[in-house]
Scaffold this motif. Structure first.
Motif, mmCIF file in Angstrom:
data_model
loop_
_atom_site.group_PDB
_atom_site.id
_atom_site.type_symbol
_atom_site.label_atom_id
_atom_site.label_comp_id
_atom_site.label_asym_id
_atom_site.label_seq_id
_atom_site.Cartn_x
_atom_site.Cartn_y
_atom_site.Cartn_z
ATOM 1 N N ASN A 9 15.327 -104.352 93.835
ATOM 2 C CA ASN A 9 16.159 -103.163 94.530
ATOM 3 C C ASN A 9 17.011 -102.388 93.257
ATOM 4 O O ASN A 9 17.656 -102.962 92.686
ATOM 5 N N TYR A 39 7.771 -91.814 95.634
ATOM 6 C CA TYR A 39 7.532 -92.768 94.787
ATOM 7 C C TYR A 39 6.430 -92.356 93.770
ATOM 8 O O TYR A 39 5.424 -92.094 93.937
ATOM 9 N N GLU A 155 9.912 -97.641 101.616
ATOM 10 C CA GLU A 155 9.704 -98.785 100.853
ATOM 11 C C GLU A 155 8.863 -99.836 101.330
ATOM 12 O O GLU A 155 8.008 -100.304 100.685
ATOM 13 N N LEU A 159 5.501 -101.152 99.248
ATOM 14 C CA LEU A 159 5.198 -102.708 99.416
ATOM 15 C C LEU A 159 3.849 -103.233 99.689
ATOM 16 O O LEU A 159 2.924 -103.631 99.438
ATOM 17 N N LEU A 171 12.506 -100.379 94.182
ATOM 18 C CA LEU A 171 12.517 -99.934 95.566
ATOM 19 C C LEU A 171 13.773 -99.287 95.525
ATOM 20 O O LEU A 171 14.889 -99.755 95.045
#
Length: 213
Positions: A9, A39, A155, A159, A171
């Protein structure tokens, strides 16, 4: 690089960990990172084998260019050639949602992959800028999604898609799907995509009109 994906994180990453990750990424580790838009997935810009790995992970044609992210304008100047007008745009909109395609510098020619220019941006995400600032080379980066699939802003989706396939995942919460504006400045100014920076603002700072492709 291979092995288990290291997941962090961004709020928990220490400066020391950022420095270590920056060195590994510059040497070819592949990382998924939060940007100020969506992202992204990237690696050191001069690591050709790792760039090819990104294309394979994304199932993306290798003919599609990656953009280069840097932590400062000084870093960007080492890779690309800036006209006074391009400098004005950088000063006005970086860090932020403007990707400029610029002629490469002598050092940057090795990164063009057959294209006339390099797409550069300084992102506005504070964590990512700190990571980029710890790197000597730019980060060759593209959106973190499989080819033809929606961009990833959550997130859990990051993943699900990339855990076990990349070396690092950082993240940074839920992100905005707003894309950057893309301006080709290798010759006459062309707005390839109007995103978070409006065309009118680009033209005001540039001092003239942009052709829209």
């Amino acid at each position: 690089m291979t092995g288990k994906t290291r997941i962090f994180n961004v709020s928990d990453v220490t400066p020391e960990a950022i420095s270590l990750a920056a060195r590994e990424i510059e040497d070819g580790a592949v990382a998924v990172v939060p940007t100020d838009t969506v992202y992204g997935i990237g690696t050191g810009a001069f690591c050709e084998a790792s760039i090819e790995r990104i294309y394979k992970i994304k199932e993306r044609p290798a003919t599609s260019p990656l953009q280069l992210l840097t932590g400062s304008l000084e870093q960007a100047r080492k890779t690309a050639t800036f006209t006074p007008a391009a400098e004005r745009l950088a000063q006005a909109f970086w860090p932020g949602g403007l990707t400029m395609i610029l002629p490469p510098s002598e050092k940057g020619r090795a990164l063009t992959r057959g294209f006339a220019g390099l797409g550069l941006r300084i992102p506005g995400n504070v964590f990512l800028v700190s990571l980029l600032s710890a790197m000597e080379a730019p980060l060759a980066c593209t959106s973190a999604n499989l080819h033809g699939q929606p961009v990833l802003t959550a997130e859990a989706d990051v993943l699900k898609t990339f855990d076990g396939k990349v070396d690092f995942i950082f993240l940074g919460g839920s992100l905005s799907p707003t894309a950057s504006s893309v301006a080709d400045l290798t010759a006459e100014p062309i707005l390839l995509r109007e995103g978070s920076v409006p065309r009118a603002e680009l033209e005001r700072v540039w001092g003239g009109p942009f052709r829209v492709k």
